[in-house]
Design a protein around this motif. Structure first.
Motif, mmCIF file in Angstrom:
data_model
loop_
_atom_site.group_PDB
_atom_site.id
_atom_site.type_symbol
_atom_site.label_atom_id
_atom_site.label_comp_id
_atom_site.label_asym_id
_atom_site.label_seq_id
_atom_site.Cartn_x
_atom_site.Cartn_y
_atom_site.Cartn_z
ATOM 1 N N ALA A 74 0.984 -1.383 0.007
ATOM 2 C CA ALA A 74 0.098 0.096 -0.023
ATOM 3 C C ALA A 74 0.963 1.321 -0.064
ATOM 4 O O ALA A 74 0.947 1.897 1.013
ATOM 5 C CB ALA A 74 -1.041 0.166 1.158
ATOM 6 N N ALA A 75 1.776 1.387 -1.332
ATOM 7 C CA ALA A 75 2.655 2.446 -1.222
ATOM 8 C C ALA A 75 2.037 3.869 -1.010
ATOM 9 O O ALA A 75 2.454 4.580 -0.265
ATOM 10 C CB ALA A 75 3.535 2.437 -2.514
ATOM 11 N N ARG A 76 0.889 4.160 -1.449
ATOM 12 C CA ARG A 76 0.164 5.579 -1.531
ATOM 13 C C ARG A 76 0.016 5.943 0.166
ATOM 14 O O ARG A 76 0.164 7.154 0.528
ATOM 15 C CB ARG A 76 -1.071 5.534 -2.271
ATOM 16 N N ARG A 77 -0.374 4.913 0.779
ATOM 17 C CA ARG A 77 -0.714 5.037 2.251
ATOM 18 C C ARG A 77 0.967 5.329 3.046
ATOM 19 O O ARG A 77 0.653 5.980 4.056
ATOM 20 C CB ARG A 77 -1.153 3.907 2.921
ATOM 21 N N ALA A 78 1.898 5.077 2.465
ATOM 22 C CA ALA A 78 3.234 5.389 3.072
ATOM 23 C C ALA A 78 3.472 6.590 3.058
ATOM 24 O O ALA A 78 4.256 7.326 3.893
ATOM 25 C CB ALA A 78 4.318 4.584 2.644
ATOM 26 N N VAL A 79 2.836 7.447 2.006
ATOM 27 C CA VAL A 79 3.454 8.910 1.811
ATOM 28 C C VAL A 79 3.440 9.670 2.880
ATOM 29 O O VAL A 79 4.453 10.307 3.054
ATOM 30 C CB VAL A 79 2.649 9.582 0.501
ATOM 31 N N PRO A 80 2.339 10.177 3.591
ATOM 32 C CA PRO A 80 2.291 11.004 4.741
ATOM 33 C C PRO A 80 3.401 10.578 5.980
ATOM 34 O O PRO A 80 3.873 11.629 6.256
ATOM 35 C CB PRO A 80 1.085 10.897 5.144
ATOM 36 N N ASN A 81 3.547 9.171 5.959
ATOM 37 C CA ASN A 81 4.516 8.723 6.905
ATOM 38 C C ASN A 81 6.214 9.033 6.531
ATOM 39 O O ASN A 81 6.787 9.463 7.161
ATOM 40 C CB ASN A 81 4.404 7.336 7.303
ATOM 41 N N LEU A 82 6.263 8.893 5.131
ATOM 42 C CA LEU A 82 7.498 9.246 4.711
ATOM 43 C C LEU A 82 7.656 10.701 4.992
ATOM 44 O O LEU A 82 8.994 11.194 4.956
ATOM 45 C CB LEU A 82 7.600 9.165 3.394
ATOM 46 N N ARG A 83 6.786 11.728 4.602
ATOM 47 C CA ARG A 83 6.923 13.170 4.812
ATOM 48 C C ARG A 83 7.391 13.399 6.097
ATOM 49 O O ARG A 83 8.290 14.185 6.590
ATOM 50 C CB ARG A 83 5.705 13.726 4.355
ATOM 51 N N GLU A 84 6.459 12.837 7.154
ATOM 52 C CA GLU A 84 6.801 12.737 8.561
ATOM 53 C C GLU A 84 8.324 12.284 9.082
ATOM 54 O O GLU A 84 9.139 12.907 9.882
ATOM 55 C CB GLU A 84 5.695 12.323 9.692
#
Length: 727
Positions: A624-634
């Motif tokens: 679920a790569a898209r769900r990872a985006v906010p966490n990658l930003r944080e």
């Protein structure tokens, strides 16, 4: 009997609070506040106020909560709730629901089911939608625990032949869960075992009618087969759980450490010089036992071990390890300047601190702060163990090297204690190995490659087990192990579990140890195996609460499976008993199960405010790569605050690539722009500027994009950033 404290809150049935002057009934909202804090622990004040006064503006809801708590302080003469922005029940105050819950955790099911009342009794909260939903969840969980406890009591009495008592518990369970086929089956089976065939058949008839009326289904085939057995008057064999084989304590930890005399002498020489010790070896060769026994021979020590999953989280190893050390030393006094710097990876030690401006000076100050922490923790200690360094993240290793460079030669009486480290040969991350090799070249440590045991040492270990069956097969076991202590003990366990019987008398070769561990895993219950798989997916920092959250199961439902894993030596002291066990669990998972557990782990970590880098990894590995985006930003923001600019840039680049692949080009542009403004503008990683600008140029499609690109290009061409490069 439940003890009567000075102040006691009852949440089961009619909610009351009892103090020295007697019991007072809690009003509906007071009961809600105390229930929320009892079951959730420390909770933001804004959340409590928002759930109980949703119709009010935030400041008015918070004021209503303040007035409610003041009223109870006037009534009882003391505060029941303490804290500022985060509030909790006062220490020493007891709650009946938590006492009964503890009783169940300790195996006292009868004490638990004796309290049959619902949480908050008959109080209704339909006008408070979010709190109503929360309470419904708690009541559902509580009823589930009651069903499980009644089933366990029935099984307990049935297993010892007390069928009348077992039937009483089963009938109680059926009253609690009146449309459950399993509950009906439990009752009719016990009735038949007591010789009451007619009652058993009447119970089945009632079961059949209820299932059709409530669910529109017929009984399961297994139920019908059981009824045919009863109708025919045939013998029904009661289920009796098979006894779990208990391994002799000598097999869990052999009484002697054999064959390590040369290594011990080298370690003693290094100790006398005040230098660190690094042990390298293949999995299972005995690195951990050697360093722990050597450390224990010198006196008290503390641990800064690596764990699977640390590698890609900046300061992941040190954040977890030092957090554990500080929790064990609440009396440790640290200057404010140290706490402020430690907040870069331990935010709870200085919660009001703003992230320092990235600069080399701040990084040197961080090194000094960690050195001061190590110096203060070292008082009263003799050494520190850093096991499994192959899992260390580069940032933690860099901090460790800075301590070594400052304090060598180590002196337990005057400074920082020496480090005794171990890692798997050939598996160190390149950055970590470079740090260790640099320490070796500078004379700050010695490096020992640990070899397998020779035949004489292997024979001594087997003899120390003092087990006749092992003595008979000693030669075969020695051949099987190849001198690897872990393989040797796994072969011994395999032998004992099969009582020496084997159609193949050839030795169990070391390469087959994974098969032996796999066989041990295959004997686990379904729940225990799933729990082990969830723990393996989490990799690091897992505990019973977090695993329960991943499995979306009540803690009390998961606890027996956790205990089963400990008995089977899969888990020990809150971690896998050995890395090879962890790897065997992961290897045994199908891809679909692994991905599902990774997604569940990501959701659980988000609910528990987990490390964003870890959370992002779980979303990525869960497909679920898209769900990872906010966490990658944080994760990038956290890495910048911790002065780890390479990791910050990699996280933003990965997030931007995911967005591009998903067709979200505007969002991808903004992510690349964030990389320029938040990371590269600091003066760090200038080599990345050109490639980032190329990405921005390719994505610039709107006036906003072109204006932003022009501004960034002008800034890049202008005067150098006042910030100095930190890495």
């Amino acid at each position: 009997m439940l003890s009567t404290p000075l102040v006691h809150v009852a949440l089961l049935g009619v909610p009351t609070v009892s103090g020295p002057s007697g019991a007072v009934t809690l009003d509906r909202k007071s009961a809600g506040v105390f229930a929320l804090l009892a079951f959730e622990g420390s909770t933001p004040r804004s959340r409590v106020a928002g759930l109980l006064w949703p119709e009010s503006k935030e400041h008015m809801a918070r004021n209503s909560l303040v007035q409610l708590l003041k009223r109870w302080r006037r009534t009882l003469g003391e505060d029941l709730v303490v804290g500022g922005d985060v509030v909790r029940l006062k220490e020493g105050l007891t709650v009946d629901a938590l006492q009964v819950q503890d009783a169940l955790l300790l195996g006292h099911e009868e004490a638990f089911v004796a309290h049959h009342e619902d949480v908050l009794g008959a109080y209704m909260y339909d006008d408070l939608p979010e709190f109503h939903e929360w309470l419904a969840g708690e009541r559902t969980r509580w009823r589930g625990w009651r069903r499980d406890a009644l089933a366990a009591l029935s099984d307990r009495d049935a297993s010892r032949g007390a069928y009348e008592d077992a039937l009483a518990w089963a009938e109680h369970l059926l009253r609690v869960d009146a449309a459950c086929e399993d509950a009906f089956v439990r009752v009719l089976k016990l009735q038949y075992l007591l010789g009451d065939r007619d009652s058993a058949l009447r119970t089945f008839a009632r079961c059949e009618a209820v299932l059709w009326r409530e669910h529109g289904v017929a009984p399961l085939r297994a139920t019908l087969d059981l009824v045919r057995t009863i109708q025919g008057g045939r013998v029904l064999t009661p289920n009796t759980p098979s006894a779990q084989r208990v391994m002799p304590s000598s097999v869990l930890c052999p009484p002697i450490l054999a064959g390590r005399e040369r290594e011990w002498a080298l370690m003693d020489e290094a100790w006398a010089r005040g230098t660190s010790i690094v042990i390298s070896g293949v999995p299972g060769v005995g690195k951990s036992r050697l360093i722990k026994e050597f450390a224990a021979s010198k006196g008290p020590f503390f641990n800064l071990d690596g764990r699977p999953g640390d590698t890609n989280v900046p300061y992941g190893t040190y954040a977890r390890a030092w957090r554990r050390v500080l929790r064990a030393r609440p009396d440790l006094e640290l200057p404010d300047w140290v706490r402020e710097q430690l907040a870069l990876f331990l935010p709870e030690v200085w919660p009001t601190s703003e992230p320092p401006t990235p600069s080399r000076g701040n990084k040197e100050r961080l090194f000094a702060a960690v050195g001061e922490l190590a110096l203060r923790v070292s008082r009263g200690m003799k050494c520190v163990i850093a096991d499994d360094m192959q899992y260390y993240d580069p940032a933690s290793m860099e901090l460790g090297a800075s301590i070594a460079q400052k304090y060598v030669p180590f002196d337990a009486h005057q400074g920082v204690v020496p480090m005794i480290a171990a890692h798997r040969a050939g598996e160190l991350p390149s950055d970590v190995e470079a740090q260790l090799r640099g320490m070796l070249a500078a004379g700050l440590c010695i490096w020992i490659d640990l070899e397998p045991l020779d035949e004489h040492a292997t024979t001594r270990v087997l003899a120390s087990l003092n087990l006749p069956l092992v003595d008979v097969h000693a030669a075969r076991l020695a051949r099987s192990s190849g001198g690897n202590p872990l393989f040797l003990l796994e072969a011994v366990k395999h032998l004992l579990e099969h009582k020496g019987a084997s159609s193949d008398e050839s030795p169990l070769m070391p390469g087959k140890v994974q098969e032996v561990i796999g066989e041990r895993l295959s004997r686990l219950s379904t729940k225990a195996l799933l729990l082990a798989q969830a723990a393996a997916v989490l990799q690091t920092d897992f505990d019973l609460d977090l695993v329960s959250a991943v499995l979306d199961a009540p803690l009390l439902e998961v606890l027996p499976a956790w205990q089963e894993l400990e008995r089977a030596q899969i888990l020990a002291e809150g971690r896998f008993s050995h890395d090879l066990v962890y790897e065997s669990v992961r290897a045994g998972m199908s891809n679909s199960v692994r991905q599902a557990l990774h997604r569940a782990a990501a959701r659980a970590l988000e609910l528990h405010n987990g490390n964003p880098a870890r959370t992002a990894r779980h979303w990525l590995e869960g497909g679920a790569a898209r769900r990872a985006v906010p966490n990658l930003r944080e994760a990038a923001r956290a890495a910048c605050a911790a002065l780890r600019f390479t990791e910050a840039a990699e996280a933003l680049e990965q997030a931007a690539a995911i967005l591009e692949a998903n067709g979200e080009l505007d969002a991808a542009f903004d992510m690349w722009a964030m990389l320029m403004t938040d990371v590269l503008r600091s003066g760090a990683l200038t080599e990345r500027c050109d490639s980032t600008m190329r990405h921005l140029t390719d994505l610039a499609r709107t006036t906003r994009h072109r204006d932003a690109l022009a501004r960034l290009a002008a800034e890049q061409a202008g005067a150098p950033s006042p910030h100095e490069t930190a890495r």
